[in-house]
Scaffold this motif. Structure first.
Motif, short mmCIF file in Angstrom:
data_model
loop_
_atom_site.label_atom_id
_atom_site.label_comp_id
_atom_site.label_asym_id
_atom_site.label_seq_id
_atom_site.Cartn_x
_atom_site.Cartn_y
_atom_site.Cartn_z
N SER A 285 6.36 2.63 -9.34
CA SER A 285 6.99 2.49 -10.74
C SER A 285 7.54 3.53 -11.36
CB SER A 285 5.86 1.81 -11.63
OG SER A 285 4.56 2.75 -11.57
N ARG A 286 7.15 4.79 -10.85
CA ARG A 286 7.51 6.16 -11.41
C ARG A 286 8.71 6.80 -10.77
NH1 ARG A 286 2.38 9.70 -12.23
NH2 ARG A 286 4.01 11.12 -13.14
N LEU A 287 8.97 6.36 -9.68
CA LEU A 287 10.07 6.88 -8.56
C LEU A 287 11.40 7.20 -9.22
CD1 LEU A 287 9.26 5.60 -5.17
CD2 LEU A 287 8.81 7.92 -6.21
N VAL A 288 11.85 6.09 -10.22
CA VAL A 288 13.08 6.10 -10.80
C VAL A 288 13.30 7.37 -11.64
CG1 VAL A 288 14.67 5.21 -12.54
CG2 VAL A 288 13.46 3.96 -10.91
N GLN A 289 12.08 7.79 -12.11
CA GLN A 289 12.22 9.21 -13.11
C GLN A 289 12.07 10.46 -12.49
OE1 GLN A 289 10.00 6.42 -14.26
NE2 GLN A 289 11.72 5.83 -15.36
N THR A 290 11.87 10.33 -10.89
CA THR A 290 11.68 11.58 -10.19
C THR A 290 12.82 12.55 -10.32
OG1 THR A 290 11.08 12.35 -7.68
CG2 THR A 290 12.49 10.61 -7.89
N ASP B 184 0.83 -1.18 0.13
CA ASP B 184 -0.19 0.03 0.00
C ASP B 184 0.96 1.12 0.01
OD1 ASP B 184 -2.14 -1.69 0.02
OD2 ASP B 184 -2.57 -1.30 2.40
N ALA B 185 1.76 1.15 0.81
CA ALA B 185 2.62 2.18 0.74
C ALA B 185 3.40 2.76 -0.63
CB ALA B 185 3.85 2.23 1.85
N LEU B 186 3.85 1.58 -1.28
CA LEU B 186 4.52 2.07 -2.75
C LEU B 186 3.71 2.33 -3.59
CD1 LEU B 186 6.89 -1.05 -2.69
CD2 LEU B 186 7.16 1.05 -2.08
N ALA B 187 2.03 1.84 -3.55
CA ALA B 187 1.17 2.34 -4.40
C ALA B 187 0.83 3.78 -4.17
CB ALA B 187 -0.20 1.41 -4.11
N LYS B 188 1.10 4.22 -2.79
CA LYS B 188 0.68 5.67 -2.78
C LYS B 188 1.85 6.47 -3.46
CE LYS B 188 -1.68 5.01 1.48
NZ LYS B 188 -1.86 5.28 3.02
N LEU B 189 3.13 5.79 -3.33
CA LEU B 189 4.22 6.67 -3.75
C LEU B 189 4.24 6.37 -5.56
CD1 LEU B 189 6.85 5.64 -1.21
CD2 LEU B 189 6.04 7.83 -1.66
N ARG B 190 3.58 5.54 -5.91
CA ARG B 190 3.73 5.22 -7.45
C ARG B 190 5.14 4.72 -7.73
NH1 ARG B 190 0.14 10.35 -9.87
NH2 ARG B 190 -1.90 9.79 -8.94
#
Length: 327
Positions: free
Chosen positions: A316-321, A308-314
């Motif tokens: 899958s897109r964190l690498v591009q932040t 759930d925590a990872l879903a909130k952070l999305r």
């Protein structure tokens, strides 16, 4: 030893999050009022409708000259109450403690000089955790307030460490920071959960390039056992611990450190933030000692909270932040 540099004149506001623990708060406020360096302000971050606690604050204001301000949140939430308390603070330095703690008389006097160094963003110290039997949890440790390269958090702020040291994370019962370093705590943290909010604050300060300093001579007595706290086998407790740790680490760690942490968090983990290996080790031990087959339910709670925590952070897109993180 107290830092031997002379700090500039900075106002210090003590922020205490409190809810429905009037006797403990009364003792805490008495300890703050005995400081050799008095705070310029005390901010009590309370909850609407908690009339007994509000009465303690009003009684304190009648007999003390320290500016003591009451601010309210609509419901109990460590994160929201902390945010409101900091927002209402007038000091350049915000000092945090719990309502079940009693700072030593030289607490603020030892914290203040460190802020003469402009590279210091936060300062904290040790909490002596008192037990129901009248003792103190103690023992030596060779690391305090560190996060390993793979993301394991070593707190140990309550144990005996021999010297002043720069750290990755401080403990909320005995920590401080510059007000301009404080960023509102992540609203995605589980409301009401007291677990790991310090990670969000401390990792944000570290990511800005500022230092966090731990001094073992900055001390509070922590009457942990007197406060109502959930059982470590309580599903809500396990969910909050896993969710908030995962969210804070995945949010602030960057690049390969984030990836390694995510693997470690699921495959190994810690207790109660269990990954598969720690769960298996703990479960087998409990099964042998207590025939506790019900413990298995906590694996599902742990894994769901991480997800759930990872879903909130999305994730899958964190690498591009393009946000900054701890390297």
């Amino acid at each position: 030893m107290i830092a031997d540099t002379v700090a500039p004149t900075l106002r210090m506001s003590v922020v205490i999050v409190t809810y429905n623990r009037p006797e403990l708060l009364r003792n805490c406020l008495a300890a703050v009022a005995r400081q050799t360096r008095l705070p310029d302000q005390i901010v009590l971050a309370g909850v609407q409708g908690d009339t007994e606690t509000r009465a303690v604050v009003e009684a304190f204001n009648q007999i003390n000259v320290i500016d003591c301000l009451w601010v309210e949140s609509p419901t109990p939430s460590v994160t929201e109450q902390t945010d409101r308390g900091v927002a209402a603070s007038a000091g350049e330095i915000i000092v945090f403690t719990n309502d079940d703690a009693e700072p030593y008389p030289d607490w603020l006097a030892r914290i203040e000089p460190y802020y003469a160094d402009p590279t210091v963003g936060g300062v904290g110290g040790r909490d002596f955790i008192h037990t129901r039997e009248g003792g103190v949890i103690d023992g030596p440790t060779d690391c305090v307030g560190t996060i390993t390269w793979f993301g394991r958090v070593h707190g140990n702020h309550h144990l005996s460490y021999p010297q002043v040291v720069d750290v990755d994370v401080l403990k909320g019962v005995n920590m401080s920071c510059r007000k301009y370093c404080y960023q509102s705590l992540d609203s995605r943290l589980i409301p009401g959960g007291r677990w790991h909010w310090e990670l969000d604050l401390c990792l944000g300060i570290r990511a800005s390039g500022m230092r966090l300093v731990f001094d073992p001579d900055i001390v509070v007595d922590h009457y942990h056992y007197q406060a109502a706290r959930p059982d470590t086998l309580n599903s809500d407790f396990v969910r909050a611990a896993n969710h908030n740790l995962t969210l804070c680490q995945a949010k602030h760690l960057k690049g390969w450190r984030r990836s390694v942490f995510l693997i470690y968090n699921v495959v190994w983990g810690d207790y109660p933030e269990m990954g598969l290996a720690v769960f298996a080790r703990t479960y087998i031990g409990r099964l042998r000692a207590e025939r506790d087959v019900e413990f298995i339910r906590l694996l599902g709670v742990s894994m769901a909270a991480k997800r759930d925590a990872l879903a909130k952070l999305r994730v899958s897109r964190l690498v591009q932040t393009d946000g900054r993180g701890i390297r």
